[in-house]
Write an enzyme that holds these catalytic residues in place. Structure first.
Site, mmCIF file in Angstrom:
data_model
loop_
_atom_site.group_PDB
_atom_site.id
_atom_site.type_symbol
_atom_site.label_atom_id
_atom_site.label_comp_id
_atom_site.label_asym_id
_atom_site.label_seq_id
_atom_site.Cartn_x
_atom_site.Cartn_y
_atom_site.Cartn_z
ATOM 1 N N VAL A 1 0.878 -1.178 0.000
ATOM 2 C CA VAL A 1 0.000 0.000 0.000
ATOM 3 C C VAL A 1 0.916 1.229 0.000
ATOM 4 O O VAL A 1 1.813 1.350 0.834
ATOM 5 C CB VAL A 1 -0.934 0.043 1.231
ATOM 6 C CG1 VAL A 1 -1.780 1.316 1.198
ATOM 7 C CG2 VAL A 1 -1.861 -1.174 1.267
ATOM 8 N N GLU A 2 0.684 2.115 -0.978
ATOM 9 C CA GLU A 2 1.471 3.347 -1.072
ATOM 10 C C GLU A 2 0.703 4.427 -0.303
ATOM 11 O O GLU A 2 -0.419 4.771 -0.676
ATOM 12 C CB GLU A 2 1.609 3.720 -2.559
ATOM 13 C CG GLU A 2 2.482 4.917 -2.834
ATOM 14 C CD GLU A 2 2.631 5.170 -4.350
ATOM 15 O OE1 GLU A 2 1.731 4.770 -5.121
ATOM 16 O OE2 GLU A 2 3.646 5.758 -4.740
ATOM 17 N N ILE A 3 1.301 4.893 0.784
ATOM 18 C CA ILE A 3 0.632 5.925 1.598
ATOM 19 C C ILE A 3 1.113 7.283 1.108
ATOM 20 O O ILE A 3 2.322 7.519 1.018
ATOM 21 C CB ILE A 3 0.970 5.751 3.093
ATOM 22 C CG1 ILE A 3 0.524 4.356 3.575
ATOM 23 C CG2 ILE A 3 0.310 6.841 3.922
ATOM 24 C CD1 ILE A 3 0.768 4.107 5.051
ATOM 25 N N THR B 1 4.708 5.066 -7.452
ATOM 26 C CA THR B 1 4.611 3.815 -8.214
ATOM 27 C C THR B 1 4.004 4.026 -9.611
ATOM 28 O O THR B 1 4.568 3.546 -10.592
ATOM 29 C CB THR B 1 3.790 2.770 -7.437
ATOM 30 O OG1 THR B 1 2.532 3.338 -7.095
ATOM 31 C CG2 THR B 1 4.496 2.316 -6.177
#
Ligand code: NAD
Length: 721
Positions: free
Chosen positions: A465-467, A503
């Site tokens: 998960v990209e925060i 990403t």
């Protein structure tokens, strides 16, 4: 010096060695365990009053393998080959001493035994395992670019046969105690409370201190030697399959095959030397070092929330709201309900919300059929997902994640409605893939409680998960978002707001470079195969189709609108325009860069070369691979320079787990380090001159090259501090 192994001798003269590292929840092999084990083996061997010994664990798991810190320090240093061999062979020599010391050793396996943990048990003369299907037994070293260096490549084939052992060694998958018993890996299964007694009983009653392979006339089950038909076929086929799957990028796979092939034909002492030599070779390989660092050490640090802001009390999401029950919302609902949360799943119609829940029903059904989850647990999971159309049902949510259509207006609307219904909501998150978070946050009155949580599709399988931090997002909100990601057992990376974040921005360069090559006249098959040979999971045109050409087009048009004159056209823009005109929108539409014949296999659309003819001179595949990897790495470095990324470790983890960047490199920053900053910058300058300024190295790389720095040297330490 800490004591890690408890030693007791009972009235029958049987020693019990209980491995129990103080202050740790899991046993691992570190310097202390290794030294104490050596001493205790000698004690058992030399004391005439001791008949034999049982090895077990004082923790719920048996032993998880080598200590991260130990592996990490080896991965970060550059010892001589001779020193590395000495270290590598140390464990083999110790295990060999145990199995040849003249006293019987038995293992009482009470829980998970991985890597070196399982290897210790394989060197025991007898193995009793608790009869619990949840216990995992595995030699997973191949997954981090290594081989089991504690005798695993030699003892497993001698127990299970060459073919069955290769399946485990080459994939690193785990087996249950039942499978281990059926495969001859353990001798006996028993209830947990009885395993030590059974192991002791074996020592008392039989206590044979000689391993089968040290007995005269021993034969490897299923055949042995280069001329056994079954074996020669296994290796011929195995080699071909390994080449097909790794495309020569993963040295560990070939090393494991070699270890088993060479080792199973010679006596154990020679076999273990062979294994230690291949292990040494891998440890000296930059690819293994990079893989250990990114896939193992840095990933685990991220999983343990190494970059979580300190001083914020632990946050627990008990009730989660999900807005939009489409592909992403449905997946987020599933993983959250799986982690025990109640999920309010909201959409514009109850049918749409229920369709989102049906996704979980499908996954649960499959899980129950495959025996991965019990029917009761599956039912309980489903009962926690509550489809709705009413914002009032969001009352009491700890976190709401929106995953509605990618439109600013719709996102703005659902954010406002949520806040009106739940004014005291602790955190609001957006799963947008392209819209800057700081802009979206403006629809929420407490912008500091607004954050980006960018999931990947399919959510239940993708680990990252990209925060995304908006301009106003507080450290407290970040800590809470990280706690939620840990709750659903995913790996977080933290990035700052930017178009495409980290990403999507870097992944986009992979597809764009494929299109640039097409525009240059490179044969489409060379483009696709070059991408895969570079280590990417699929070719750029293939993934472009899967993501959808239409979506790529829409994102580009939005970017153009937002950037105005600052938009820099990409060399393949005209190709996308033409495909859009032709209605070739991607896989979902049934046509794109590929044709998708009904019931048949997809193939590259012949119109590609008709529209963009192939040049007479084609580049070497090495140049194609380089263009793909370097283009993505340059973009990743730009993200670090622009503070989108704050450290290279997150960049490497995000690249591998987010968009499948060649894992054998350890990620883009590890790749740049392995090439060397100076050489990388020089090569990028050449590529920029030949193909365009997109390859121009950012100042950060030039400065680092000039001062002799590397990402995982001085600079990395500074970034981590
Ligand atoms: P989708 O079209 O599958 O689902 C969107 C859902 O939102 C639909 O069920 C729709 O009915 C619902 N919806 C629309 N307007 C709504 C409203 N006003 N109130 C409540 N529900 C509403 O889309 P998706 O692929 O799940 O993407 C959702 C979001 O996640 C987008 O922002 C997208 O950019 C992002 N995202 C997508 C991916 C991906 O791979 N698809 C990956 C990461 C992020």
């Amino acid at each position: 010096m800490t004591q890690t192994i408890k030693f007791e001798v009972d009235s029958d003269g049987i020693a019990l060695l209980t491995i129990d590292l103080p202050g740790r929840s899991m046993n691992v092999i570190n310097g202390d365990v290794s030294r104490e084990l050596t001493e205790l083996i000698e004690k058992v061997a030399s004391d005439p009053a001791i008949k034999g010994a049982v090895i077990t664990s004082g923790k719920p798991a048996f032993l998880a393998g080598a200590d991260l810190d130990m592996l990490g320090s080896q991965a970060g240093s550059t010892p001589s080959v001779a020193d590395m061999f000495k270290t590598a062979h140390g464990m083999n020599a110790q295990m060999r001493r145990m199995e040849t010391c003249g006293k019987p050793f038995a293992a009482a396996i009470n829980g998970l035994a991985m890597g070196g943990g399982l290897e210790i048990t394989l060197a025991c003369h007898y193995r009793v395992c608790a009869d619990d299907p949840k216990i995992q037994l595995a030699l997973p070293e191949v997954k981090v670019g290594l081989l089991p260096g504690g005798g695993g490549t030699q003892r497993l084939p001698r127990l299970m046969g060459v073919q069955a052992s290769l399946m485990l060694l080459l994939k690193g998958d785990s087996i249950t105690p039942q499978q281990a018993k059926a495969g001859n890996v353990v001798h006996e299964l028993a209830p947990l409370g009885e395993i030590v007694a059974r192991a002791k009983a074996w020592i008392k009653e039989k206590g044979d201190p000689v391993q089968p392979w040290d007995k005269k006339g021993f034969k490897v089950p299923g055949g042995e030697g280069a001329f056994s038909p079954a074996i020669s076929q296994t290796f011929t086929g195995g080699n071909a399959m390994a080449q097909k799957e790794t495309l020569g990028n993963y040295p560990a796979v070939l090393a494991i095959l070699s270890c088993v092939y060479e080792g199973h034909q010679v006596p154990m002492d020679a076999a273990l030397r062979i294994e230690s030599r291949y292990f040494t070779k891998l440890m000296m390989d930059p690819s293994s070092k990079a893989m250990i660092r990114s896939l193992f050490i840095n990933k685990q640090a991220a999983d343990k929330l190494a970059h979580r802001p300190q001083g914020v009390p632990k946050f627990e999401v008990k009730t989660l709201g999900v807005l939009g029950a489409g592909m992403m919302g449905a997946g987020i609902a599933y993983v959250s309900a799986q982690a025990g949360m109640t999920v309010i799943l909201l959409d514009t119609s109850i049918e749409a919300a229920e369709k989102g829940k049906a996704y979980s029903e499908g996954l649960v059904k499959k899980g129950v059929e495959r025996g991965k989850v019990s029917a009761e647990k599956g039912e309980a999971l489903l009962s926690r997902i509550k489809p709705t159309t009413s914002y009032d049902d969001l009352k009491g949510c700890d976190l709401v994640i929106e995953a509605v259509f990618e439109s600013r207006d719709i996102k703005d609307d659902v954010t406002r409605k949520t806040e009106a219904a739940v004014p005291n909501l602790p955190v609001f998150a957006s799963n947008t893939s392209t819209l800057p978070i700081s802009g979206l946050a403006k629809s929420f009155s407490r912008q500091n409680d607004f954050i980006g949580l960018h999931f990947f599709s399919p959510v239940d399988r993708m680990p990252l998960v990209e925060i995304i931090m908006g301009k106003e997002t507080s450290q407290e909100t970040l800590a809470r978002a990280m706690d939620y990601v840990a709750q659903i057992r995913k790996t977080p990376i933290v990035v700052n707001d930017s178009r495409g974040f980290y990403t999507s921005r870097c992944f986009g360069t992979y597809v764009a470079e494929g299109l640039a090559m097409l525009a240059d006249g490179i044969v489409p098959a060379l483009i696709e195969n070059g991408g895969k040979q570079a280590g990417m999971p699929v070719g750029p045109l293939d993934v472009g189709d899967a993501v959808s050409i239409e979506l790529g087009y829409k994102v580009r048009e939005q970017t153009k609108k937002d950037l105005g004159d600052a938009y820099k056209p990409a060399p393949g823009d005209h190709i996308v325009d033409r495909l859009m005109e032709l209605g070739r929108l991607g896989k979902k539409a049934g046509k794109g860069y590929y044709e998708y014949p009904e019931g048949g296999k997809k193939f590259l659309w012949p119109g590609l070369t008709e529209n963009w003819p192939s040049a007479a001179d084609q580049p070497d595949v090495a140049e194609v691979k380089k263009r793909f990897l370097y283009r993505q790495a340059v973009e990743a470095a730009r993200c670090l320079e622009e503070n989108v990324l704050t450290n290279p470790a997150d960049g490497d983890i995000g690249a591998i787990f987010g968009w499948g960047f060649a894992p054998f490199t350890g990620g883009p920053f590890s790749l740049i380090d392995a090439v060397g900053l100076d050489a990388f910058v020089r090569e990028c300058d050449r590529l920029a001159q030949q193909y365009g300024p997109r390859f121009t190295p950012p100042k950060l790389l030039r400065d680092m090259a000039a001062s002799g720095e590397s990402f995982y040297g001085k600079k990395a330490k500074a970034a981590a501090e």
